[in-house]
Design an enzyme around this catalytic site. Structure first.
Site, mmCIF file in Angstrom:
data_model
loop_
_atom_site.group_PDB
_atom_site.id
_atom_site.type_symbol
_atom_site.label_atom_id
_atom_site.label_comp_id
_atom_site.label_asym_id
_atom_site.label_seq_id
_atom_site.Cartn_x
_atom_site.Cartn_y
_atom_site.Cartn_z
ATOM 1 N N ALA A 32 -22.473 -32.702 4.966
ATOM 2 C CA ALA A 32 -22.381 -34.153 5.086
ATOM 3 C C ALA A 32 -23.734 -34.738 4.692
ATOM 4 O O ALA A 32 -24.761 -34.051 4.773
ATOM 5 C CB ALA A 32 -22.033 -34.524 6.523
ATOM 6 N N GLY A 74 -20.574 -29.553 6.307
ATOM 7 C CA GLY A 74 -19.356 -30.190 5.809
ATOM 8 C C GLY A 74 -18.845 -29.557 4.520
ATOM 9 O O GLY A 74 -17.646 -29.624 4.227
ATOM 10 N N GLU A 93 -25.447 -27.057 11.255
ATOM 11 C CA GLU A 93 -25.612 -28.346 11.939
ATOM 12 C C GLU A 93 -26.549 -28.263 13.145
ATOM 13 O O GLU A 93 -27.273 -29.205 13.457
ATOM 14 C CB GLU A 93 -24.253 -28.890 12.405
ATOM 15 C CG GLU A 93 -23.349 -29.376 11.295
ATOM 16 C CD GLU A 93 -22.458 -28.294 10.684
ATOM 17 O OE1 GLU A 93 -22.713 -27.098 10.913
ATOM 18 O OE2 GLU A 93 -21.527 -28.669 9.952
ATOM 19 N N GLU A 111 -16.829 -26.725 5.626
ATOM 20 C CA GLU A 111 -15.625 -27.283 6.270
ATOM 21 C C GLU A 111 -14.638 -27.826 5.239
ATOM 22 O O GLU A 111 -13.425 -27.674 5.390
ATOM 23 C CB GLU A 111 -16.057 -28.379 7.251
ATOM 24 C CG GLU A 111 -16.870 -27.800 8.404
ATOM 25 C CD GLU A 111 -17.548 -28.867 9.253
ATOM 26 O OE1 GLU A 111 -18.393 -29.611 8.710
ATOM 27 O OE2 GLU A 111 -17.218 -28.968 10.440
HETATM 28 N N1 CAA Z 1 -27.511 -34.529 2.788
HETATM 29 C C1 CAA Z 1 -28.281 -35.340 2.037
HETATM 30 N N2 CAA Z 1 -29.054 -34.905 1.023
HETATM 31 C C2 CAA Z 1 -29.073 -33.578 0.804
HETATM 32 C C3 CAA Z 1 -28.309 -32.679 1.556
HETATM 33 C C4 CAA Z 1 -27.509 -33.197 2.600
HETATM 34 N N3 CAA Z 1 -26.716 -32.429 3.341
HETATM 35 N N4 CAA Z 1 -28.564 -31.424 1.105
HETATM 36 C C5 CAA Z 1 -29.433 -31.545 0.087
HETATM 37 N N5 CAA Z 1 -29.738 -32.841 -0.091
HETATM 38 C C6 CAA Z 1 -30.652 -33.416 -1.087
HETATM 39 C C7 CAA Z 1 -32.101 -33.146 -0.707
HETATM 40 O O1 CAA Z 1 -32.553 -34.102 0.245
HETATM 41 C C8 CAA Z 1 -32.783 -33.273 -2.047
HETATM 42 O O2 CAA Z 1 -32.913 -34.643 -2.344
HETATM 43 P P1 CAA Z 1 -34.372 -35.241 -2.834
HETATM 44 O O3 CAA Z 1 -34.603 -34.557 -4.154
HETATM 45 O O4 CAA Z 1 -34.112 -36.700 -2.943
HETATM 46 O O5 CAA Z 1 -35.365 -34.839 -1.797
HETATM 47 C C9 CAA Z 1 -31.751 -32.696 -3.015
HETATM 48 O O6 CAA Z 1 -30.488 -32.752 -2.324
HETATM 49 C C10 CAA Z 1 -32.016 -31.255 -3.366
HETATM 50 O O7 CAA Z 1 -32.142 -30.523 -2.153
HETATM 51 P P2 CAA Z 1 -33.368 -29.563 -1.827
HETATM 52 O O8 CAA Z 1 -34.606 -30.035 -2.516
HETATM 53 O O9 CAA Z 1 -33.430 -29.392 -0.347
HETATM 54 O O10 CAA Z 1 -32.863 -28.230 -2.548
HETATM 55 P P3 CAA Z 1 -33.240 -26.722 -2.168
HETATM 56 O O11 CAA Z 1 -32.684 -25.891 -3.256
HETATM 57 O O12 CAA Z 1 -34.686 -26.612 -1.841
HETATM 58 O O13 CAA Z 1 -32.444 -26.409 -0.797
HETATM 59 C C11 CAA Z 1 -30.533 -26.417 0.689
HETATM 60 C C12 CAA Z 1 -31.050 -26.367 -0.772
HETATM 61 C C13 CAA Z 1 -30.965 -25.146 1.431
HETATM 62 C C14 CAA Z 1 -29.017 -26.498 0.617
HETATM 63 C C15 CAA Z 1 -31.121 -27.640 1.403
HETATM 64 O O14 CAA Z 1 -30.926 -28.786 0.576
HETATM 65 C C16 CAA Z 1 -30.514 -27.929 2.745
HETATM 66 O O15 CAA Z 1 -30.834 -27.266 3.703
HETATM 67 N N6 CAA Z 1 -29.606 -28.944 2.820
HETATM 68 C C17 CAA Z 1 -29.011 -29.350 4.069
HETATM 69 C C18 CAA Z 1 -27.964 -28.371 4.549
HETATM 70 C C19 CAA Z 1 -27.381 -28.851 5.859
HETATM 71 O O16 CAA Z 1 -28.033 -28.931 6.867
HETATM 72 N N7 CAA Z 1 -26.054 -29.158 5.853
HETATM 73 C C20 CAA Z 1 -25.360 -29.624 7.016
HETATM 74 C C21 CAA Z 1 -25.336 -31.126 7.037
HETATM 75 S S1 CAA Z 1 -24.705 -31.797 8.556
HETATM 76 C C22 CAA Z 1 -23.041 -31.682 8.420
HETATM 77 O O17 CAA Z 1 -22.500 -31.233 7.425
HETATM 78 C C23 CAA Z 1 -22.268 -32.226 9.595
HETATM 79 C C24 CAA Z 1 -20.841 -31.876 9.590
HETATM 80 O O18 CAA Z 1 -20.381 -30.866 10.090
HETATM 81 C C25 CAA Z 1 -19.865 -32.786 9.013
#
Ligand code: CAA
Length: 258
Positions: free
Chosen positions: A66, A109, A132, A112
């Protein structure tokens, strides 16, 4: 011009292909993307010319979860009032089979959403997880429920409590994904699977999907009874007559979706 901004839509024969397309955010699922995916799935589901739906992302990410930036400022009252993420439940109502083709990150998400599909074909680059907890929340699009049903309590607890990722091999061993293929072959293999499904009788494919899904909602005895009644009802279709006649006559069936 497409009516969508965060997804791409294509028709490949009788397969409706939906590609998540927010590359700069690793296909993070914001509100707009959620509304567009739901609308596209519902449009394909209502279309008689479509016999299967294929949902995919990019090479780097199916979806990284998400959209954290969109969620960050929200209050409890807001997420409760808008019933955040409840619209995703509409995907479960789709009758047309949905195949997920997953490469790269399928986190939170993203994992999911893949599990909301009927089955997952994964590239060897796929990474699944429910991270999460690292953000101070828990899964919100069914992860704690569907992951547990898919892989059992031990691994679901491990993933939801530590937030670690699982690679494609582990996901296949655990029963989360149906097949793992080399990344370069993912779309071809997934499209072939979806095309095969779409070549079957659509009402019979819907019945098969409904019967499998019933197993998650009921007891074994009730589920078997449900299956038998649906099996009996296949005999009311022209496609059962055609499918069995074709076998006996040693020829390919020509289903009429009726
Ligand atoms: N939401 C918003 N933006 C996101 C995102 C997310 N879930 N995941 C990645 N992005 C964005 C980053 O902020 C970044 O944007 P900027 O360039 O503007 O900073 C861009 O995508 C590229 O990401 P990274 O620079 O972080 O890329 P990476 O290769 O270094 O890392 C990753 C990849 C490990 C997937 C890392 O992006 C990450 O950890 N993302 C979040 C994963 C996460 O926590 N997901 C769960 C979300 S909560 C949820 O989903 C709730 C639910 O159950 C519904």
């Amino acid at each position: 011009m497409s009516e969508y901004e965060t997804i791409l839509i294509e028709r490949k024969g009788r397969v409706g292909v939906i590609t998540l397309n927010r590359p700069k955010a690793l296909n993070a699922l914001n509100g707009q993307l959620m509304r567009e995916v739901v609308a596209a799935v519902e449009a394909f589901d209502a279309d008689d010319e479509i016999g299967a739906i294929l949902l995919t992302g990019s090479e780097k990410a199916f979806a990284a979860g998400a959209d954290i930036k969109e969620m960050q400022p929200k209050t409890f009252a807001q997420v409760y009032a808008e019933d955040l993420f409840s619209q995703w439940d509409r995907l479960s109502a789709a009758r047309t089979p949905i195949v997920a083709a997953v490469a790269g990150y399928a986190l939170g998400g993203g994992c999911e959403l893949a599990m909301l599909c009927d089955f997952i074909i994964a590239a060897d680059t796929a990474k699944f997880g429910q991270p999460e907890i690292k953000l101070g929340v828990i899964p919100g699009i069914g992860g704690s429920q569907r992951l547990t049903r898919a892989v059992g309590k031990a691994k679901a607890m491990d993933l939801c409590l530590t937030g670690r990722n699982m690679d494609a091999e582990e996901a296949e061993r655990a029963g989360l994904v149906a097949r793992v293929v080399p990344a370069a072959d993912l779309l071809e293999v997934a499209l072939e699977a979806a095309t095969t499904i779409a070549s079957m009788s659509l009402p019979i494919a819907m019945m098969a999907k409904e019967a499998v899904n019933r197993s998650f909602e009921t007891t074994l005895a009730e589920g078997v009874k449900f299956e038998r009644r649906v099996f009996h009802s296949t005999f009311a279709t022209a496609d059962q007559k055609e499918g069995m006649a074709a076998f006996v006559e040693k020829r390919a069936p020509k289903f009429v979706n009726g």
